[in-house]
Design an enzyme around this catalytic site. Structure first.
Site, PDB file in Angstrom:
ATOM      1  N   GLY A 143     -18.393  12.742 -69.371  1.00 44.54           N
ATOM      2  CA  GLY A 143     -19.533  12.201 -68.658  1.00 44.54           C
ATOM      3  C   GLY A 143     -20.105  10.899 -69.178  1.00 44.54           C
ATOM      4  O   GLY A 143     -21.128  10.429 -68.678  1.00 44.54           O
TER       5      GLY A 143
ATOM      6  N   GLY B 199     -18.610   7.975 -69.044  1.00 48.77           N
ATOM      7  CA  GLY B 199     -18.153   6.833 -68.258  1.00 48.77           C
ATOM      8  C   GLY B 199     -16.813   6.278 -68.664  1.00 48.77           C
ATOM      9  O   GLY B 199     -16.533   5.094 -68.445  1.00 48.77           O
ATOM     10  N   LYS B 200     -15.948   7.131 -69.243  1.00 51.49           N
ATOM     11  CA  LYS B 200     -14.613   6.675 -69.634  1.00 51.49           C
ATOM     12  C   LYS B 200     -13.849   6.130 -68.443  1.00 51.49           C
ATOM     13  O   LYS B 200     -13.268   5.046 -68.499  1.00 51.49           O
ATOM     14  CB  LYS B 200     -13.812   7.820 -70.255  1.00 51.49           C
ATOM     15  CG  LYS B 200     -14.367   8.396 -71.522  1.00 51.49           C
ATOM     16  CD  LYS B 200     -13.514   9.531 -72.028  1.00 51.49           C
ATOM     17  CE  LYS B 200     -13.345  10.629 -71.005  1.00 51.49           C
ATOM     18  NZ  LYS B 200     -14.610  11.263 -70.602  1.00 51.49           N
ATOM     19  N   THR B 201     -13.830   6.921 -67.355  1.00 47.91           N
ATOM     20  CA  THR B 201     -13.033   6.524 -66.191  1.00 47.91           C
ATOM     21  C   THR B 201     -13.568   5.245 -65.575  1.00 47.91           C
ATOM     22  O   THR B 201     -12.799   4.334 -65.227  1.00 47.91           O
ATOM     23  CB  THR B 201     -13.026   7.659 -65.155  1.00 47.91           C
ATOM     24  OG1 THR B 201     -12.366   8.796 -65.719  1.00 47.91           O
ATOM     25  CG2 THR B 201     -12.289   7.232 -63.888  1.00 47.91           C
ATOM     26  N   SER B 202     -14.880   5.136 -65.422  1.00 47.80           N
ATOM     27  CA  SER B 202     -15.468   3.924 -64.849  1.00 47.80           C
ATOM     28  C   SER B 202     -15.134   2.710 -65.707  1.00 47.80           C
ATOM     29  O   SER B 202     -14.749   1.651 -65.183  1.00 47.80           O
ATOM     30  CB  SER B 202     -16.991   4.077 -64.745  1.00 47.80           C
ATOM     31  OG  SER B 202     -17.330   5.157 -63.916  1.00 47.80           O
TER      32      SER B 202
ATOM     33  N   ASP C 292      -5.963  12.829 -67.844  1.00 43.85           N
ATOM     34  CA  ASP C 292      -6.922  13.912 -67.660  1.00 43.85           C
ATOM     35  C   ASP C 292      -6.387  14.908 -66.629  1.00 43.85           C
ATOM     36  O   ASP C 292      -6.098  14.520 -65.492  1.00 43.85           O
ATOM     37  CB  ASP C 292      -8.259  13.330 -67.177  1.00 43.85           C
ATOM     38  CG  ASP C 292      -9.397  14.345 -67.211  1.00 43.85           C
ATOM     39  OD1 ASP C 292      -9.104  15.554 -67.271  1.00 43.85           O
ATOM     40  OD2 ASP C 292     -10.556  13.924 -67.173  1.00 43.85           O
TER      41      ASP C 292
ATOM     42  N   THR D  46     -18.858  11.724 -57.695  1.00 43.45           N
ATOM     43  CA  THR D  46     -17.689  12.264 -58.379  1.00 43.45           C
ATOM     44  C   THR D  46     -17.933  13.656 -58.957  1.00 43.45           C
ATOM     45  O   THR D  46     -17.103  14.553 -58.756  1.00 43.45           O
ATOM     46  CB  THR D  46     -17.210  11.297 -59.476  1.00 43.45           C
ATOM     47  OG1 THR D  46     -16.826  10.059 -58.862  1.00 43.45           O
ATOM     48  CG2 THR D  46     -16.025  11.873 -60.225  1.00 43.45           C
TER      49      THR D  46
END
Length: 572
Positions: free
Chosen positions: A18, A20-23, A45, A502
Site C-alpha cells: 500500500g 505505492g510501489k506499483t504507481s 506480484d 485499485t
C-alpha cells in the site's frame, strides 16, 4: 527525481503493502520510455494490478502498453509458470511412458515446490538471461509486498547453494538435472543483484511509522543479500493548507513525526519525496502527473457519486456476535496497505476486553502485528507464524516419522528437506494448525497481502496431497482445513479495502477467488475513509468526494455487510 539519476539497467521497487510501489514503478517506466528508452516493466506480484494501472490487458509475455511509445509490460503468473513448467517436464514423455507413470509425475509436480521453482525460474530468466530482455534498454521490476519480495530476492542464493551442495542428485522436484541446467543462470542472478552498476533497489515507503520501520528492516536484509545500491522514496507526503481543518493538521503532524523518528538505517540512504495527490495515480493520465510537485486539481469539490450512510453496518455489533460464539477464526484479507493488521488487532483487543481468551497471529512474512496490537490485554496472546521456526519444526517431524533409515536414505531425506521451497509447506502446515486449534477459543489471523494469501489458501486444495502422502502426523489438521474455512459459523473472513479504485477492484477479484474455493466472506471493511469526517482542506475534500462512488459500489455490488472505519479511528 533523485532516484532517476545515473540509473543502472535494472530497477527493483519494493516496500510495505500500500505504499505505492506499483504507481512509482509504472510512473518511472513511463518517464524513461518518454526519454526514448525501450522499457520492460515486470510485475512479480501474484496479485498484480498493473493491468488496471496501465489500462492494458497483460500476460506473461511482453505486451505493448496502450498509448505509450517504447513501454512494454508483463506479469509473472505463478500458476501459469507452474503449468508451463509441468508441460516442459512431462510432454516429452507422452506416448512414451505409461499413463499411470505420467499421472504420478503430474501429481509430483502439482505441489508447493513446482509453484515456487516455476515462478522463480521466470523471475531469474528476466533478471539474468540477456536474451530474455534483449532489445530493452531498461528493465523495471514491480514487486510483491516486502516479505514476499525478500524471499524472491534471496532465492537465487538459496537455490545456488542447494544445487552446489547437493550430493544425492535429487530434490523435492525429483532429479536435479533440470535445476543443474539453471545453476549458471542462478549464479548470474546473485552476481547481478549485488552489482551496483547493474541493479538499483528502490525502497518505497509512506511517511508512516510502520512503513518506515519495515523499510529499515528490509534495507538491512537486502544488505545481507549483498544488494547495496538502495534508494528511499517517501511517497504520499501530505502538507496541510487549511490549518483550521483538524483532520488535515493531524495527518500532517503524523507524517512529520514519523519522518522525525525515521530509523537511522534509512537516514543514510539517498532519498526522494513525492507529494500526496488528490486523485489516486491510476491510469495513464494519473501516472503522467505522478512526479509533479503539486496537483493542479486539488480544490475540486464536486461529488463523484452518491452514497447513503444507511448502508454502513456496525462493526461493534459484529464483534458482539463473535463474542457470543466464543470460538472460531477471524481472518482479515486484502491488498497490502489497506489496514488488515490494524483491523485484526482492533477486533482482537475488543474481544479480549470482553473477557474472552483470544489469540492474535499473522501469516505475513513481514509481520508487524505486535506493533499494531499496542498495549496487550491480559487474556490476549500475540503470536506469529515464524517461517524459520516452522521449517525446523517440519524437518524434525519428517525425520522422526521416517523411522530407521540407512545412511544413504537419511542423506537423501536431509537433502530433500534443505530445498528452499520446503518453507511453503512448513508455513502451510502451521496455518492449518492455527485454524485447527481455534475449536475452543477465538483466533484472529492477520494474513499476508492478497497474492501470498491466495497461494496459501490454494494450498488447502493442493498442498494437503503432498503433506498427506508423507504420512504426516498433522493430516487431520490439513484435511480439516477447507471444511473449517468454508463454515461461516467457524470462520469469519473480512475483506479489507480502501475507498479507492485499485483496492476495491482487487478486493472484488479476491472475493471471486474465494468463491471458487467455496469460501464466503462475512463482510468488507472499508478502511481509512474520510466520509465520516468533516474536512475543509482542499486536497482532503477532493479525496473525500471521490470516495462516494467506491462506497456505493462496495455496498451494492460486493459486500454482504460493509463496515466503514475513518482515518481518525485508525490512529490520527
Amino acid at each position: 527525481m533523485e532516484f532517476l539519476n545515473q540509473l543502472p539497467r535494472v530497477l527493483f521497487f519494493t516496500g510495505k503493502g500500500g505504499v505505492g510501489k506499483t504507481s512509482t514503478a509504472c510512473a518511472t517506466a513511463m518517464h524513461q520510455a518518454a526519454t526514448g528508452e525501450k522499457v520492460l516493466l515486470v510485475s512479480t506480484d501474484p496479485a498484480s494490478n498493473i493491468d488496471e494501472v496501465l489500462e492494458t490487458e497483460l500476460s506473461n509475455k511482453p505486451t505493448a502498453v496502450n498509448n505509450v511509445d517504447n513501454l512494454f509490460a508483463l506479469n509473472i503468473d505463478p500458476r501459469a509458470a507452474a503449468a508451463d513448467y509441468r508441460a516442459k517436464a512431462i510432454d516429452p514423455y507422452r506416448g512414451v511412458l505409461p499413463d499411470a507413470v505420467l499421472e504420478n509425475m503430474e501429481e509430483q509436480l502439482s505441489g508447493a515446490c513446482t509453484l515456487e521453482i516455476a515462478a522463480f525460474d521466470a523471475f531469474t530468466e528476466l533478471l539474468a538471461d540477456e536474451k530474455a530482455t534483449e532489445g530493452f534498454d531498461r528493465v523495471v521490476f514491480d514487486t510483491a509486498p516486502t516479505g514476499h519480495t525478500l524471499r524472491l530476492l534471496s532465492l537465487p542464493k538459496a537455490w545456488t547453494g542447494f544445487v552446489d551442495d547437493n550430493s544425492t542428485g535429487t530434490s523435492c522436484l525429483g532429479p536435479l538435472a533440470a535445476l543443474e541446467k539453471q545453476t549458471e543462470l542462478y549464479a548470474r542472478a546473485v552476481e547481478l543483484l549485488a552489482n551496483e552498476k547493474h541493479t538499483r533497489l528502490v525502497l518505497v515507503t509512506r511517511p508512516d511509522q510502520a512503513a518506515l520501520k519495515e523499510a529499515a528492516r528490509s534495507s538491512l536484509e537486502l544488505l545481507d543479500l549483498g544488494i547495496t545500491n538502495q534508494h528511499l522514496v517517501i511517497n504520499g507526503l501530505f502538507q496541510a493548507t487549511d490549518t483550521a481543518d483538524s483532520v488535515a493538521v493531524a495527518l500532517a503532524k503524523r507524517a512529520s513525526d514519523a519522518l522525525e523518528a525515521m530509523p537511522e538505517q534509512l537516514r543514510a540512504l539517498p532519498q526522494t519525496t513525492i507529494a500526496m495527490k488528490a486523485n489516486p495515480p491510476v491510469g495513464l493520465q494519473g501516472l503522467a502527473t505522478f512526479f509533479a510537485p503539486e496537483c493542479t486539481s486539488e480544490a475540486s469539490t464536486t461529488a463523484s457519486g452518491t452514497f447513503s450512510a444507511d448502508n454502513i453496518d456496525d462493526l461493534n455489533a459484529f464483534v458482539d456476535e463473535l463474542a457470543t460464539s466464543g470460538r472460531g477464526v477471524v481472518m482479515t484479507m486484502g491488498k497490502g496497505g489497506v489496514g488488515k493488521t490494524s483491523v485484526a488487532a482492533m477486533i482482537a483487543r475488543q474481544l479480549a476486553n470482553k473477557g474472552l481468551p483470544v489469540t492474535l497471529t499473522t501469516t505475513d512474512p513481514a509481520a508487524h502485528v505486535l506493533d499494531a496490537a499496542g498495549e496487550v490485554p491480559e487474556n490476549l496472546a500475540v503470536e506469529r507464524i515464524d517461517p524459520a521456526a516452522e521449517i525446523e519444526r517440519y524437518k524434525e517431524e519428517v525425520i522422526s516419522e521416517a523411522g530407521e533409515l540407512d545412511d544413504d536414505g537419511r542423506a537423501l531425506l536431509e537433502e530433500d528437506l534443505r530445498s528452499p521451497c520446503i518453507e511453503e509447506i512448513a508455513v502451510f502446515q502451521a496455518f492449518a494448525r492455527t485454524v485447527f486449534q481455534a475449536d475452543d477459543m477465538i483466533t484472529v489471523i492477520d494474513t499476508a497481502p492478497t497474492g501470498h494469501t491466495i497461494l496459501l489458501l490454494d494450498a488447502a486444495q493442493s498442498y494437503h496431497r503432498e503433506v498427506l502422502k508423507r504420512g504426516d502426523a498433522h493430516s487431520e489438521e490439513v484435511s480439516g482445513l477447507l471444511p473449517r474455512l468454508r463454515d461461516p459459523s467457524f470462520t469469519r473472513l473480512l475483506i479489507c479495502t480502501l475507498p479507492e479504485t485499485t483496492p476495491v477492484h482487487e478486493a472484488a477479484d479476491l472475493q471471486d477467488d474465494l468463491a471458487r474455493a467455496e469460501i464466503e466472506p462475512a463482510g468488507w471493511v472499508v478502511n481509512q475513509s474520510l466520509t465520516p469526517l468533516e474536512v475543509t482542506d482542499p486536497l482532503l475534500v477532493a479525496r473525500k468526494n471521490r470516495e462516494a462512488r467506491y462506497l456505493e459500489e462496495v455496498s451494492t455490488q460486493h459486500a454482504k455487510r460493509m463496515f466503514v472505519l475513518s482515518w481518525q479511528q485508525q490512529g490520527l
